[in-house]
Scaffold this motif. Sequence first.
Motif, short mmCIF file in Angstrom:
data_model
loop_
_atom_site.label_atom_id
_atom_site.label_comp_id
_atom_site.label_asym_id
_atom_site.label_seq_id
_atom_site.Cartn_x
_atom_site.Cartn_y
_atom_site.Cartn_z
N ALA A 225 -7.88 1.24 0.81
CA ALA A 225 -6.92 0.14 0.50
C ALA A 225 -7.09 -0.93 1.73
O ALA A 225 -7.01 -2.29 1.49
CB ALA A 225 -5.55 0.43 0.35
N THR B 202 -7.61 7.20 0.40
CA THR B 202 -7.18 6.24 -0.30
C THR B 202 -6.38 5.06 0.58
O THR B 202 -6.61 3.70 0.08
CB THR B 202 -5.93 6.56 -1.42
OG1 THR B 202 -4.95 7.28 -0.86
CG2 THR B 202 -6.85 7.38 -2.51
N VAL B 203 -5.86 5.31 1.54
CA VAL B 203 -5.05 4.28 2.55
C VAL B 203 -6.45 3.74 3.22
O VAL B 203 -6.35 2.50 3.27
CB VAL B 203 -4.44 5.23 3.46
CG1 VAL B 203 -3.87 4.14 4.77
CG2 VAL B 203 -3.12 5.48 2.72
N LEU C 11 -0.87 9.30 -4.31
CA LEU C 11 -1.86 9.20 -3.89
C LEU C 11 -2.26 9.02 -2.25
O LEU C 11 -3.10 8.29 -1.82
CB LEU C 11 -2.87 8.01 -4.63
CG LEU C 11 -3.06 8.17 -6.14
CD1 LEU C 11 -3.63 7.05 -6.57
CD2 LEU C 11 -4.09 9.50 -6.33
N TRP C 12 -1.11 9.39 -1.55
CA TRP C 12 -1.32 9.02 -0.27
C TRP C 12 -1.93 10.10 0.56
O TRP C 12 -1.59 11.11 1.02
CB TRP C 12 0.51 8.92 0.50
CG TRP C 12 0.44 8.51 1.61
CD1 TRP C 12 0.36 9.21 2.86
CD2 TRP C 12 0.48 7.17 2.22
NE1 TRP C 12 0.67 8.46 3.84
CE2 TRP C 12 0.69 7.14 3.61
CE3 TRP C 12 0.26 5.89 1.44
CZ2 TRP C 12 0.70 5.97 4.43
CZ3 TRP C 12 0.53 4.84 2.10
CH2 TRP C 12 0.60 4.79 3.79
N TRP D 295 -1.36 6.13 8.01
CA TRP D 295 -1.44 7.35 7.25
C TRP D 295 -0.82 8.51 8.21
O TRP D 295 0.12 9.25 7.64
CB TRP D 295 -2.75 7.84 6.82
CG TRP D 295 -2.90 9.28 6.01
CD1 TRP D 295 -2.44 9.52 5.07
CD2 TRP D 295 -3.34 10.50 6.87
NE1 TRP D 295 -2.74 10.85 4.69
CE2 TRP D 295 -3.13 11.38 5.96
CE3 TRP D 295 -3.69 10.62 8.13
CZ2 TRP D 295 -3.40 12.70 6.22
CZ3 TRP D 295 -4.13 12.00 8.47
CH2 TRP D 295 -3.92 12.93 7.56
N LEU E 214 0.98 3.56 -3.23
CA LEU E 214 0.13 4.88 -3.23
C LEU E 214 1.05 6.26 -2.99
O LEU E 214 0.74 7.16 -3.50
CB LEU E 214 -0.63 5.03 -2.01
CG LEU E 214 -1.84 3.88 -1.83
CD1 LEU E 214 -2.65 4.19 -0.67
CD2 LEU E 214 -2.66 4.26 -3.03
N THR E 215 2.26 6.06 -2.68
CA THR E 215 3.34 7.04 -2.39
C THR E 215 3.71 7.26 -3.77
O THR E 215 4.09 8.34 -4.42
CB THR E 215 4.25 6.88 -1.45
OG1 THR E 215 5.05 5.65 -1.72
CG2 THR E 215 3.96 7.09 -0.17
N ILE F 134 0.73 -1.29 0.11
CA ILE F 134 -0.08 0.04 -0.12
C ILE F 134 0.76 1.17 0.03
O ILE F 134 0.62 2.04 -0.69
CB ILE F 134 -1.02 0.06 1.02
CG1 ILE F 134 -2.07 -1.00 0.91
CG2 ILE F 134 -1.58 1.38 1.50
CD1 ILE F 134 -2.91 -1.26 2.43
#
Length: 131
Positions: free
Chosen positions: A80, A76-77, A71-72, A117, A66-67, A62
Motif C-alpha cells: 500500500a 500488504t501494508v 489483510l493487515w 505495521w 486493510l484491517t 490503509i
Amino acid sequence: MKDLVIAWLASSAAFSITFIGFMLLWVWLDDGTLRSWSAIFRLGWVTISAALIVQFFYGGLIYFVLTRAGLWTLWTVALAYLLPLLVIGWFSIDTKREAVGMIAWVIFACLVAYVSWFLVPVQTRKRRSWT
C-alpha cells in the motif's frame, strides 16, 4: 478508534524521522555538507506537520481498509505504501539520477510501512475476519 490513533501517530513519527534522516543523508551525499541545527529544526517542523496530515488520510485509509478486510500483514501494508511510488515512478522518471533517487524513496516507504505495521496492536494484526 484507539488503534487508529496509535497507527496514525506511529506512522507519522516514522514518516518524519525517516524523512529527516533521508534528506540529511541526501544533502550530505549531494553537496558534501551538513546543514545547521536551525535548518534541521525547521525541516523537522515542516515534516511532522506534513506527516500528520498525509498519514491521517492515507495511513488512516490503509489502516481502515486493510484491517476490515483482514489483510493487515507486513506485505500488504508495504504494498500500500509502495503503490504510489510505482505510479509516480512510472509517469515521472526521466533521468538515471531520478531512477537512482527512487531507490531511496522505496527504502523510505518500506521503513514507514514497517513501523506502521509493527506499532499496531497485535490483536489487530492477527485478526482475519470482516467483523
